[in-house]
Enzyme design. Structure first.
Site, mmCIF file in Angstrom:
data_model
loop_
_atom_site.group_PDB
_atom_site.id
_atom_site.type_symbol
_atom_site.label_atom_id
_atom_site.label_comp_id
_atom_site.label_asym_id
_atom_site.label_seq_id
_atom_site.Cartn_x
_atom_site.Cartn_y
_atom_site.Cartn_z
ATOM 1 C CB SER A 175 -24.684 44.020 72.109
ATOM 2 O OG SER A 175 -23.616 44.883 72.439
ATOM 3 C CE1 TYR A 188 -21.689 40.061 69.632
ATOM 4 C CE2 TYR A 188 -21.649 42.408 70.160
ATOM 5 C CZ TYR A 188 -22.023 41.114 70.467
ATOM 6 O OH TYR A 188 -22.736 40.867 71.617
#
EC number: 1.1.1.300
Length: 302
Positions: A175, A188
């Protein structure tokens, strides 16, 4: 010795110019894509979201076999049936990649039932969408085990055979938050930054391993249920990516043997700005873009 050292110093800038020119030419000329017809592809988190689209894309591009790993049998079964309807052999296994023993056990089962894995796609991930003080300790551990350590276990399980065969590819669906963190997703962002370092080190370590390569994909916010509710201040300027687009570009990157892929291309600007701007200016960019508050409406996967 001094002449050898001097020759290496003089040759280095020539090599750099050659590689830059070669990359520029490759952008213009039609690329030669890798044939996938003899590849067995394993996708973790393959039952839904980007994982499901990755399975479809690999099947569409002619992969020999697709193997899906995940924790929810219903989703895995549905995706498996869909891939089989496309004419591609597909199997699924229930596996929590955060569980080391389970990964090794299921990896052995895959080899015995399906054969050697030549493309491993580490896609499985979770996000809890909370600040540090609001996060449950077990939830924090879970995200690190699945998002980061899971890649250690899956790679250790399948990479040795790839090295023996001199044929393999390790893929990581990462990501852009690995490079630019936001509040409200501390578990995350941390896990993805660790995962990025893992892949960067692994990619360099594979330079002297013929036939075995790695690809790291760093997409912007993608419209899947995992980040349901996340809101961006200027969606018309920064629209969320479609999962099918991420899947298509990922498989293309594998076929082109591309080491790192940022999606969309404008994310390269973010990397440059982080390198040259002072922290105060970066904070103002975050405030202006709304990334400070984008997780305030986060709901996540239901």
């Amino acid at each position: 010795m001094i002449w050898k050292w001097l020759g290496a110093v003089l040759l280095f800038p020539v090599q750099m110019v050659y590689l830059v020119v070669k990359a520029a030419v490759c952008l213009v000329l039609p690329p030669k894509l890798r044939d996938l017809s003899r590849e067995n592809v394993l996708v973790t988190g393959g039952g839904r979201g980007i994982g499901r689209h990755l399975a479809r894309e690999f099947a569409r591009r002619g992969a020999r076999k697709i193997i899906l790993w995940g924790r929810t049998e219903k989703c895995l079964k549905e995706t498996t049936e869909e891939i089989r309807m496309m004419g591609t052999e597909c199997h699924y296994f229930i596996c929590d990649v955060g569980n080391r023993e389970e990964v090794y056990r299921q990896a052995k089962a895959v080899r015995e039932k399906v054969g050697d894995i030549t493309i491993l796609v580490n896609n499985a991930a979770v996000v809890h969408g909370k600040s540090l003080m609001d996060s449950d300790d077990d939830a924090l551990l879970k995200s690190q085990h699945i998002n980061t350590l899971g890649q250690f276990w899956t790679t250790k399980a399948f990479l040795p055979r790839m090295l023996e065969l001199q044929n393999g590819h390790i893929v990581c669906l990462n990501s852009v938050l690995a490079l630019s963190a936001i509040p409200g997703a501390i578990d995350y962002c941390t896990s993805k930054a660790s995962s990025f370092a893992f892949m960067e080190s692994l990619t360099l370590g594979l330079l002297d391993c013929p036939g075995v390569n790695a690809t790291t994909v760093l997409p912007f916010h993608t419209s899947t249920e995992m980040f349901q509710g996340m809101r961006i201040r200027f969606p018309s300027l920064f629209p969320p990516l479609k999962p099918e687009t991420v899947a298509r570009r990922t498989v293309e990157a594998v076929q082109l043997n591309q080491a790192f892929l940022l999606l969309p291309w404008t994310m390269h600007v973010l990397v440059i700005l982080k390198s040259i701007l002072p922290q105060a200016a970066l904070e103002e960019i975050h405030k202006f873009s709304g990334s400070y508050t984008c997780m305030n409406t986060f709901k996540g996967r239901t």
